[in-house]
Design an enzyme around this catalytic site. Sequence first.
Site, PDB file in Angstrom:
ATOM      1  N   THR A 149       2.325   2.480  -0.181  1.00 42.21           N
ATOM      2  CA  THR A 149       1.427   2.223   0.944  1.00 42.21           C
ATOM      3  C   THR A 149       1.977   1.005   1.680  1.00 42.21           C
ATOM      4  O   THR A 149       2.041  -0.085   1.113  1.00 42.21           O
ATOM      5  CB  THR A 149      -0.007   1.907   0.456  1.00 42.21           C
ATOM      6  OG1 THR A 149      -0.450   2.986  -0.350  1.00 42.21           O
ATOM      7  CG2 THR A 149      -0.956   1.739   1.633  1.00 42.21           C
ATOM      8  N   LYS A 172      -3.622   7.467   5.742  1.00 41.19           N
ATOM      9  CA  LYS A 172      -4.076   6.730   4.551  1.00 41.19           C
ATOM     10  C   LYS A 172      -4.962   5.530   4.935  1.00 41.19           C
ATOM     11  O   LYS A 172      -6.029   5.327   4.357  1.00 41.19           O
ATOM     12  CB  LYS A 172      -2.852   6.266   3.758  1.00 41.19           C
ATOM     13  CG  LYS A 172      -3.111   5.171   2.768  1.00 41.19           C
ATOM     14  CD  LYS A 172      -3.072   5.620   1.349  1.00 41.19           C
ATOM     15  CE  LYS A 172      -3.567   4.522   0.431  1.00 41.19           C
ATOM     16  NZ  LYS A 172      -3.677   4.882  -0.922  1.00 41.19           N
TER      17      LYS A 172
HETATM   18  P1  NAD Z   1       3.349  -2.002  -9.164  1.00 36.65           P
HETATM   19  O1  NAD Z   1       3.419  -3.428  -8.768  1.00 36.65           O
HETATM   20  O2  NAD Z   1       2.816  -1.633 -10.506  1.00 36.65           O
HETATM   21  O3  NAD Z   1       4.801  -1.313  -9.003  1.00 36.65           O
HETATM   22  C1  NAD Z   1       5.760  -1.681  -8.045  1.00 36.65           C
HETATM   23  C2  NAD Z   1       7.092  -1.706  -8.742  1.00 36.65           C
HETATM   24  O4  NAD Z   1       8.121  -1.982  -7.804  1.00 36.65           O
HETATM   25  C3  NAD Z   1       7.186  -2.797  -9.832  1.00 36.65           C
HETATM   26  O5  NAD Z   1       7.579  -2.215 -11.062  1.00 36.65           O
HETATM   27  C4  NAD Z   1       8.249  -3.753  -9.290  1.00 36.65           C
HETATM   28  O6  NAD Z   1       9.025  -4.363 -10.304  1.00 36.65           O
HETATM   29  C5  NAD Z   1       9.082  -2.817  -8.437  1.00 36.65           C
HETATM   30  N1  NAD Z   1       9.881  -3.494  -7.429  1.00 36.65           N
HETATM   31  C6  NAD Z   1       9.544  -4.546  -6.633  1.00 36.65           C
HETATM   32  N2  NAD Z   1      10.561  -4.874  -5.820  1.00 36.65           N
HETATM   33  C7  NAD Z   1      11.565  -4.011  -6.100  1.00 36.65           C
HETATM   34  C8  NAD Z   1      12.887  -3.837  -5.598  1.00 36.65           C
HETATM   35  N3  NAD Z   1      13.368  -4.623  -4.623  1.00 36.65           N
HETATM   36  N4  NAD Z   1      13.658  -2.850  -6.129  1.00 36.65           N
HETATM   37  C9  NAD Z   1      13.178  -2.052  -7.122  1.00 36.65           C
HETATM   38  N5  NAD Z   1      11.945  -2.172  -7.637  1.00 36.65           N
HETATM   39  C10 NAD Z   1      11.144  -3.135  -7.136  1.00 36.65           C
HETATM   40  O7  NAD Z   1       2.470  -1.288  -8.012  1.00 36.65           O
HETATM   41  P2  NAD Z   1       1.803   0.169  -8.064  1.00 36.65           P
HETATM   42  O8  NAD Z   1       0.365   0.023  -8.461  1.00 36.65           O
HETATM   43  O9  NAD Z   1       2.706   1.097  -8.795  1.00 36.65           O
HETATM   44  O10 NAD Z   1       1.787   0.519  -6.515  1.00 36.65           O
HETATM   45  C11 NAD Z   1       2.946   0.964  -5.822  1.00 36.65           C
HETATM   46  C12 NAD Z   1       2.546   1.386  -4.430  1.00 36.65           C
HETATM   47  O11 NAD Z   1       1.552   2.416  -4.507  1.00 36.65           O
HETATM   48  C13 NAD Z   1       1.919   0.258  -3.594  1.00 36.65           C
HETATM   49  O12 NAD Z   1       2.376   0.374  -2.275  1.00 36.65           O
HETATM   50  C14 NAD Z   1       0.424   0.531  -3.686  1.00 36.65           C
HETATM   51  O13 NAD Z   1      -0.288   0.054  -2.573  1.00 36.65           O
HETATM   52  C15 NAD Z   1       0.410   2.056  -3.739  1.00 36.65           C
HETATM   53  N6  NAD Z   1      -0.779   2.618  -4.386  1.00 36.65           N
HETATM   54  C16 NAD Z   1      -1.227   2.129  -5.564  1.00 36.65           C
HETATM   55  C17 NAD Z   1      -2.354   2.691  -6.146  1.00 36.65           C
HETATM   56  C18 NAD Z   1      -2.879   2.180  -7.469  1.00 36.65           C
HETATM   57  O14 NAD Z   1      -3.982   2.567  -7.851  1.00 36.65           O
HETATM   58  N7  NAD Z   1      -2.127   1.358  -8.198  1.00 36.65           N
HETATM   59  C19 NAD Z   1      -3.017   3.758  -5.524  1.00 36.65           C
HETATM   60  C20 NAD Z   1      -2.506   4.260  -4.325  1.00 36.65           C
HETATM   61  C21 NAD Z   1      -1.382   3.679  -3.753  1.00 36.65           C
END
Ligand code: NAD
Length: 290
Positions: A87, A162
């Site tokens: 997102t 979204k």
């Molecule tokens: P998270 O923080 O658990 O995962 C993000 C991952 O990206 C982490 O493991 C981090 O180490 C990695 N990362 C960061 N910078 C990086 C880079 N330069 N190269 C490679 N990896 C890198 O977050 P999440 O909860 O998995 O959410 C991910 C996306 O999904 C976000 O945009 C969030 O808004 C969206 N989202 C989350 C949810 C939810 O319920 N968690 C629901 C809908 C949408």
Amino acid sequence: MKIGFIGLGNMGGPMAANLARAGHEVTGFDTAEVSIEGVTMADDAHQAAEGREVVITMLPNGGILRSVAEAIIPAMTKGAVLLDCSTVDVASARAVAEMANEAGLLALDAPVSGGVGGATNGSLTFMVGGDEDGFEKAGALFDIMGQKAVHCGPSGNGQAAKICNNMILGATMIVTCEAFALADKLGLSREAMFDVVSTSSGYSWSMNTYCPAPGVGPQSPADNDYLPGFAAELMLKDLRLSQQAAEDANADTPLGQAATDLYAQFVENEGGTGRDFSAMLPRFEKRKRG
Ligand code: NAD
């Protein structure tokens, strides 16, 4: 299919695991030390993207997406699909798609709803913007990771769908919680309030499916001490993206702005971090007018 998967956090990890379990060859990369069943880890993002038919990104925000895109686009083969499921702001989604298209790639922005539960059991909903050809190519992957994928138009439109949805959700949850707190003070039982509203014109997903009052309606985070679910800080992120987009598009969104301000106050000053976004109800319960 040969798939690259970058960003293997709470959402990306289980999504990548589902693709591997379905028989796809998945190479992953994350800046954090992670290991996902069935996924081969690469040394860097470039290596995870090289020679892949589809590269999926699931990253925290638009700035990180832009920097990862700069690293992987030159590594990708012409005709491959760059599928971003994070997102992010509409402007970053459109900028990354433009960069990918210029390099001869197909680009999709495909943010999800359904949370970690949906990512784990493969029941996410994808809101997709970008090339029709890309949407068709990625179709089999959407079927594994989710239950529904809606093509919303050109690049950026998945993110637009979204944040519009979540702006409605945030404002509706707040007013549902306000109404419960008002009903309490008027001596109306929560059960009666639910029975009336859930079958009347005030009904909504917030009331009918995700009722913020514990012990009322179907099982929801309210029945689990407001553990998320959908955390208040993630709602705040999406509301802020909606207001950033409204600013860029010169759209008047007073209720979206009010919802953003209220979730900011809740998360930043009132201990809302780590609580479900429906914990607005106990917040209102404790408050008086003014
Ligand atoms: P998270 O923080 O658990 O995962 C993000 C991952 O990206 C982490 O493991 C981090 O180490 C990695 N990362 C960061 N910078 C990086 C880079 N330069 N190269 C490679 N990896 C890198 O977050 P999440 O909860 O998995 O959410 C991910 C996306 O999904 C976000 O945009 C969030 O808004 C969206 N989202 C989350 C949810 C939810 O319920 N968690 C629901 C809908 C949408």
